[in-house]
Design a protein around this motif. Structure first.
Motif, PDB file in Angstrom:
ATOM      1  N   MET A  16       0.825  -1.209   0.000  1.00  0.00           N
ATOM      2  CA  MET A  16       0.000   0.000   0.000  1.00  0.00           C
ATOM      3  C   MET A  16       0.859   1.258   0.000  1.00  0.00           C
ATOM      4  N   TYR A  19       1.578   1.739  -3.612  1.00  0.00           N
ATOM      5  CA  TYR A  19       0.328   2.135  -4.247  1.00  0.00           C
ATOM      6  C   TYR A  19      -0.002   3.595  -3.900  1.00  0.00           C
ATOM      7  N   GLY A  20       0.240   3.956  -2.650  1.00  0.00           N
ATOM      8  CA  GLY A  20      -0.002   5.331  -2.223  1.00  0.00           C
ATOM      9  C   GLY A  20       0.914   6.317  -2.930  1.00  0.00           C
ATOM     10  N   ALA A  23      -0.428   6.671  -6.459  1.00  0.00           N
ATOM     11  CA  ALA A  23      -1.650   7.477  -6.466  1.00  0.00           C
ATOM     12  C   ALA A  23      -1.335   8.946  -6.189  1.00  0.00           C
ATOM     13  N   LEU A  24      -0.370   9.205  -5.330  1.00  0.00           N
ATOM     14  CA  LEU A  24       0.007  10.588  -5.050  1.00  0.00           C
ATOM     15  C   LEU A  24       0.608  11.250  -6.287  1.00  0.00           C
ATOM     16  N   PHE A  54      -7.447  11.620  -4.647  1.00  0.00           N
ATOM     17  CA  PHE A  54      -6.425  10.688  -4.171  1.00  0.00           C
ATOM     18  C   PHE A  54      -7.037   9.342  -3.797  1.00  0.00           C
ATOM     19  N   VAL A  55      -8.154   9.368  -3.089  1.00  0.00           N
ATOM     20  CA  VAL A  55      -8.798   8.118  -2.674  1.00  0.00           C
ATOM     21  C   VAL A  55      -9.268   7.320  -3.884  1.00  0.00           C
ATOM     22  N   LEU A  58      -6.176   5.920  -5.583  1.00  0.00           N
ATOM     23  CA  LEU A  58      -5.605   4.841  -4.778  1.00  0.00           C
ATOM     24  C   LEU A  58      -6.412   3.560  -4.951  1.00  0.00           C
ATOM     25  N   THR A  62      -4.835   0.224  -6.690  1.00  0.00           N
ATOM     26  CA  THR A  62      -4.883  -1.032  -5.942  1.00  0.00           C
ATOM     27  C   THR A  62      -5.633  -2.097  -6.738  1.00  0.00           C
TER      28      THR A  62
END
Length: 70
Positions: A16, A19-20, A23-24, A54-55, A58, A62
């Motif tokens: 994660m 992945y974060g 996504a960022l 962002f959510v 993400l 994922t």
């Protein structure tokens, strides 16, 4: 890269984290592109929009990596 942790110098890192970071990076890139267009003026609350973007990214990253690994 499934959803299992991996060791880096004896420290276990969650996927994660990667992945974060992905996504960022996508969030920053999309926000910069959005600022170049006139659509940016329709954003009412920029911090809320950034968090939601962002959510969503993400979740997409994922899903993409988990679907690629079967």
């Amino acid at each position: 890269m499934g959803l299992s942790e991996w060791a880096l110098g004896g420290v276990y890192l969650s996927p994660m984290f990667l992945y974060g970071l992905a996504a960022l990076g996508l969030t920053i890139g999309l926000r910069l592109l959005l600022q170049l267009t006139p659509l940016a003026r329709w954003i009412w609350h920029e911090a809320l929009f950034d968090c939601a973007l962002f959510v969503l990214l993400l979740a997409g990253v994922t899903w993409l990596f988990s679907a690629a690994n079967g």
